[in-house]
Design a protein around this motif. Structure first.
Motif, PDB file in Angstrom:
ATOM      1  N   ARG A  74     -39.437  57.672 -12.458  1.00 54.76           N
ATOM      2  CA  ARG A  74     -40.660  58.179 -13.069  1.00 54.76           C
ATOM      3  C   ARG A  74     -40.308  59.028 -14.287  1.00 54.76           C
ATOM      4  O   ARG A  74     -39.354  59.815 -14.253  1.00 54.76           O
ATOM      5  CB  ARG A  74     -41.465  59.038 -12.088  1.00 54.76           C
ATOM      6  N   THR A  75     -41.063  58.857 -15.370  1.00 54.86           N
ATOM      7  CA  THR A  75     -40.997  59.746 -16.525  1.00 54.86           C
ATOM      8  C   THR A  75     -42.427  60.034 -16.962  1.00 54.86           C
ATOM      9  O   THR A  75     -43.388  59.509 -16.391  1.00 54.86           O
ATOM     10  CB  THR A  75     -40.212  59.124 -17.705  1.00 54.86           C
ATOM     11  N   SER A  76     -42.562  60.849 -17.993  1.00 53.33           N
ATOM     12  CA  SER A  76     -43.884  61.174 -18.510  1.00 53.33           C
ATOM     13  C   SER A  76     -43.807  61.312 -20.020  1.00 53.33           C
ATOM     14  O   SER A  76     -42.868  61.898 -20.553  1.00 53.33           O
ATOM     15  CB  SER A  76     -44.387  62.494 -17.907  1.00 53.33           C
ATOM     16  N   CYS A  77     -44.781  60.740 -20.718  1.00 54.85           N
ATOM     17  CA  CYS A  77     -44.942  60.961 -22.154  1.00 54.85           C
ATOM     18  C   CYS A  77     -46.415  60.736 -22.470  1.00 54.85           C
ATOM     19  O   CYS A  77     -46.852  59.600 -22.628  1.00 54.85           O
ATOM     20  CB  CYS A  77     -44.055  60.034 -22.974  1.00 54.85           C
ATOM     21  N   HIS A  78     -47.163  61.837 -22.534  1.00 53.70           N
ATOM     22  CA  HIS A  78     -48.610  61.725 -22.707  1.00 53.70           C
ATOM     23  C   HIS A  78     -49.096  62.249 -24.049  1.00 53.70           C
ATOM     24  O   HIS A  78     -50.300  62.354 -24.270  1.00 53.70           O
ATOM     25  CB  HIS A  78     -49.319  62.477 -21.579  1.00 53.70           C
ATOM     26  N   LEU A  79     -48.184  62.568 -24.962  1.00 57.92           N
ATOM     27  CA  LEU A  79     -48.601  63.070 -26.276  1.00 57.92           C
ATOM     28  C   LEU A  79     -49.238  61.962 -27.116  1.00 57.92           C
ATOM     29  O   LEU A  79     -48.811  60.806 -27.051  1.00 57.92           O
ATOM     30  CB  LEU A  79     -47.395  63.632 -27.024  1.00 57.92           C
ATOM     31  N   VAL A 113     -39.216  61.833 -23.690  1.00 59.25           N
ATOM     32  CA  VAL A 113     -40.262  62.104 -22.709  1.00 59.25           C
ATOM     33  C   VAL A 113     -40.691  63.561 -22.837  1.00 59.25           C
ATOM     34  O   VAL A 113     -39.958  64.409 -23.339  1.00 59.25           O
ATOM     35  CB  VAL A 113     -39.783  61.835 -21.262  1.00 59.25           C
ATOM     36  N   ASP A 114     -41.908  63.849 -22.342  1.00 59.71           N
ATOM     37  CA  ASP A 114     -42.404  65.219 -22.389  1.00 59.71           C
ATOM     38  C   ASP A 114     -41.593  66.101 -21.456  1.00 59.71           C
ATOM     39  O   ASP A 114     -41.212  65.682 -20.374  1.00 59.71           O
ATOM     40  CB  ASP A 114     -43.877  65.272 -21.936  1.00 59.71           C
ATOM     41  N   SER A 115     -41.361  67.328 -21.866  1.00 56.69           N
ATOM     42  CA  SER A 115     -40.704  68.292 -20.996  1.00 56.69           C
ATOM     43  C   SER A 115     -41.700  68.751 -19.947  1.00 56.69           C
ATOM     44  O   SER A 115     -42.747  69.288 -20.277  1.00 56.69           O
ATOM     45  CB  SER A 115     -40.225  69.492 -21.803  1.00 56.69           C
ATOM     46  N   SER A 116     -41.397  68.528 -18.672  1.00 53.94           N
ATOM     47  CA  SER A 116     -42.350  68.865 -17.617  1.00 53.94           C
ATOM     48  C   SER A 116     -42.578  70.374 -17.513  1.00 53.94           C
ATOM     49  O   SER A 116     -43.548  70.818 -16.927  1.00 53.94           O
ATOM     50  CB  SER A 116     -41.846  68.338 -16.272  1.00 53.94           C
ATOM     51  N   GLU A 117     -41.677  71.178 -18.101  1.00 51.93           N
ATOM     52  CA  GLU A 117     -41.857  72.619 -18.063  1.00 51.93           C
ATOM     53  C   GLU A 117     -43.126  73.020 -18.794  1.00 51.93           C
ATOM     54  O   GLU A 117     -43.739  74.044 -18.490  1.00 51.93           O
ATOM     55  CB  GLU A 117     -40.644  73.304 -18.700  1.00 51.93           C
ATOM     56  N   TYR A 118     -43.537  72.222 -19.775  1.00 54.39           N
ATOM     57  CA  TYR A 118     -44.707  72.559 -20.583  1.00 54.39           C
ATOM     58  C   TYR A 118     -45.780  71.472 -20.473  1.00 54.39           C
ATOM     59  O   TYR A 118     -46.416  71.122 -21.443  1.00 54.39           O
ATOM     60  CB  TYR A 118     -44.300  72.712 -22.053  1.00 54.39           C
ATOM     61  N   TRP A 119     -45.963  70.949 -19.285  1.00 54.66           N
ATOM     62  CA  TRP A 119     -46.829  69.794 -19.132  1.00 54.66           C
ATOM     63  C   TRP A 119     -48.268  70.076 -19.560  1.00 54.66           C
ATOM     64  O   TRP A 119     -48.991  69.181 -19.969  1.00 54.66           O
ATOM     65  CB  TRP A 119     -46.820  69.348 -17.672  1.00 54.66           C
ATOM     66  N   TYR A 143     -49.027  60.236 -17.974  1.00 53.97           N
ATOM     67  CA  TYR A 143     -48.372  61.296 -17.216  1.00 53.97           C
ATOM     68  C   TYR A 143     -47.436  60.727 -16.160  1.00 53.97           C
ATOM     69  O   TYR A 143     -46.719  61.484 -15.503  1.00 53.97           O
ATOM     70  CB  TYR A 143     -49.426  62.165 -16.513  1.00 53.97           C
ATOM     71  N   ASN A 144     -47.451  59.432 -15.971  1.00 47.75           N
ATOM     72  CA  ASN A 144     -46.734  58.848 -14.834  1.00 47.75           C
ATOM     73  C   ASN A 144     -46.232  57.452 -15.195  1.00 47.75           C
ATOM     74  O   ASN A 144     -46.834  56.452 -14.831  1.00 47.75           O
ATOM     75  CB  ASN A 144     -47.673  58.790 -13.619  1.00 47.75           C
ATOM     76  N   LYS A 145     -45.132  57.398 -15.914  1.00 49.58           N
ATOM     77  CA  LYS A 145     -44.575  56.112 -16.338  1.00 49.58           C
ATOM     78  C   LYS A 145     -43.557  55.621 -15.321  1.00 49.58           C
ATOM     79  O   LYS A 145     -42.678  56.374 -14.878  1.00 49.58           O
ATOM     80  CB  LYS A 145     -43.926  56.245 -17.717  1.00 49.58           C
ATOM     81  N   ASN A 159     -46.124  59.030  -6.625  1.00 48.33           N
ATOM     82  CA  ASN A 159     -45.601  57.832  -5.961  1.00 48.33           C
ATOM     83  C   ASN A 159     -46.401  56.581  -6.298  1.00 48.33           C
ATOM     84  O   ASN A 159     -45.871  55.471  -6.251  1.00 48.33           O
ATOM     85  CB  ASN A 159     -45.581  58.033  -4.446  1.00 48.33           C
ATOM     86  N   ASN A 160     -47.668  56.772  -6.623  1.00 48.41           N
ATOM     87  CA  ASN A 160     -48.515  55.642  -7.009  1.00 48.41           C
ATOM     88  C   ASN A 160     -48.579  55.608  -8.534  1.00 48.41           C
ATOM     89  O   ASN A 160     -49.137  56.500  -9.156  1.00 48.41           O
ATOM     90  CB  ASN A 160     -49.910  55.797  -6.415  1.00 48.41           C
ATOM     91  N   SER A 161     -47.999  54.566  -9.125  1.00 52.28           N
ATOM     92  CA  SER A 161     -47.924  54.496 -10.588  1.00 52.28           C
ATOM     93  C   SER A 161     -49.289  54.364 -11.248  1.00 52.28           C
ATOM     94  O   SER A 161     -49.406  54.546 -12.464  1.00 52.28           O
ATOM     95  CB  SER A 161     -47.034  53.314 -11.001  1.00 52.28           C
ATOM     96  N   ARG A 162     -50.337  54.063 -10.490  1.00 52.30           N
ATOM     97  CA  ARG A 162     -51.686  53.970 -11.062  1.00 52.30           C
ATOM     98  C   ARG A 162     -52.287  55.364 -11.302  1.00 52.30           C
ATOM     99  O   ARG A 162     -53.263  55.482 -12.030  1.00 52.30           O
ATOM    100  CB  ARG A 162     -52.595  53.148 -10.144  1.00 52.30           C
ATOM    101  N   ASN A 163     -51.724  56.375 -10.677  1.00 49.93           N
ATOM    102  CA  ASN A 163     -52.205  57.737 -10.896  1.00 49.93           C
ATOM    103  C   ASN A 163     -51.711  58.235 -12.250  1.00 49.93           C
ATOM    104  O   ASN A 163     -50.510  58.260 -12.501  1.00 49.93           O
ATOM    105  CB  ASN A 163     -51.711  58.663  -9.785  1.00 49.93           C
ATOM    106  N   ASN A 164     -52.643  58.635 -13.098  1.00 49.32           N
ATOM    107  CA  ASN A 164     -52.293  59.069 -14.451  1.00 49.32           C
ATOM    108  C   ASN A 164     -53.111  60.302 -14.803  1.00 49.32           C
ATOM    109  O   ASN A 164     -54.073  60.234 -15.563  1.00 49.32           O
ATOM    110  CB  ASN A 164     -52.535  57.936 -15.449  1.00 49.32           C
ATOM    111  N   THR A 165     -52.741  61.425 -14.197  1.00 52.14           N
ATOM    112  CA  THR A 165     -53.440  62.690 -14.432  1.00 52.14           C
ATOM    113  C   THR A 165     -52.401  63.809 -14.537  1.00 52.14           C
ATOM    114  O   THR A 165     -51.248  63.636 -14.126  1.00 52.14           O
ATOM    115  CB  THR A 165     -54.399  63.027 -13.270  1.00 52.14           C
TER     116      THR A 165
END
Length: 315
Positions: free
Chosen positions: A4-9, A116-122, A42-44, A214-220
């Motif tokens: 899992r990674t995150s990049c929502h910018l 990817v976005d730094s989760s510290e500053y999500w 938020y959930n790649k 755990n569910n990749s469809r969750n994007n929040t």
């Protein structure tokens, strides 16, 4: 390393977060390739599209290798030599590649960086903080129809001391602009020199997140929000669990038809949770005899309300 990674910018904000200095020392923003293929999330998960930084020289012959491009790519490398018509038929997973063996594999070719976005500053929109830049390798696969697919894999190393209890592997993080520049500028930096950048780093922060990822469809934003592992949340019973509890707490149709004496309602266990202890008997749905044996044993044991929650849900 987990998947899992995150990049929502937004695209323009992400480009500003990836600003760099070119060979002349001028502040530049990387140009986008196929920006319409970028999907903030938020959930790649593997096989999704993520933004990747690479040298312009990879895409344009004779270009300045210090200039950068952002290109959305498939997470999970599809080697250029793969001959099948469908990438999903690839017989192995190349989501991550080990640093100690990557030079021995013909699958790995060109350097890139997964940003990817730094989760510290999500919770913030970019405000001059650095992205988490992970070293990677990409390739371009051409389908029999002539369509091009750019894909990448993230290089992993042994975990640093602070992460070792969580997972034995971690991404190879390029810490700072100088390391990022050396890794991308393959036109001037040798492979051996670039490989010296691949090692564990302690210069990270981390926190636990909820199982919603755990569910990749969750994007929040909940996918990145810190959670307290010591706080136990009350779980709500699902619809099917509520029906089962109601059925267990009432008379079954077969017993009603048999005209046998009925148990008083107070004799039936009242369930305080959706979690039920696993039956010691091999139960079968619809079997009144086995159900009675099971209920009898439940009565003889301590009240359900005093037991710890069990890992078994339902019957």
């Amino acid at each position: 390393m987990c998947g899992r990674t995150s990049c929502h910018l937004p695209k323009d904000v992400l480009a500003r977060a990836c600003a760099y200095r070119d060979r002349q020392g001028r502040q530049r923003l990387p140009e986008w390739k196929d920006p319409d293929k970028y999907c903030p999330s938020y959930n790649k998960s593997p096989q999704s599209s993520s933004p990747v930084l690479l040298s312009r020289l990879h895409l344009e012959k004779g270009a300045d290798s210090s200039e950068r491009i952002i290109a959305p790519m498939r997470w999970g490398l599809v080697p250029s030599w793969f001959k099948e018509s469908d990438p999903s038929k690839l017989p192995f997973n190349i989501t991550n590649c080990r640093s100690d063996t990557m030079m021995e594999k013909r699958s790995f070719k060109s350097g890139s960086i997964g940003a990817v976005d730094s989760s510290e500053y999500w919770e913030k929109v970019w405000d001059n903080w650095r992205l988490l830049t992970m070293a990677g390798i990409f390739d371009c696969w051409e389908s029999p129809e002539g369509d091009l697919l750019y894909s990448y894999t993230i290089i992993t190393v042994d975990s640093c001391k602070s992460l070792n209890d969580i997972h034995p592997r971690m991404p190879a993080i390029l810490d700072g602009e100088e390391e990022v520049s050396k890794w991308l500028n393959f036109g001037e930096v040798s492979t051996q020199e670039a490989l010296k950048l691949i090692h564990p780093t302690e210069n990270i922060t981390f926190h636990p997140v909820s199982s919603v990822v755990n569910n990749s469809r969750n994007n929040t934003p909940k996918c990145l929000a810190p959670v307290n592992l010591l706080v136990k949340k009350d779980l709500k019973a699902s619809g099917s669990s509520q029906k089962m509890m109601k059925w267990l707490a009432t008379k079954s149709p077969k017993k009603e038809e048999s005209k046998t004496p009925q148990k008083a309602e107070s004799d039936v266990p009242q369930w305080s949770s959706q979690f039920l202890q696993k039956s010691p008997f091999p139960t079968k749905r619809g079997s009144a005899g086995l159900l009675e044996r099971w209920l009898k044993q439940e009565k003889e044991e301590e009240p359900v309300a005093k037991r710890p929650h069990s890992q078994y849900q339902g019957l």
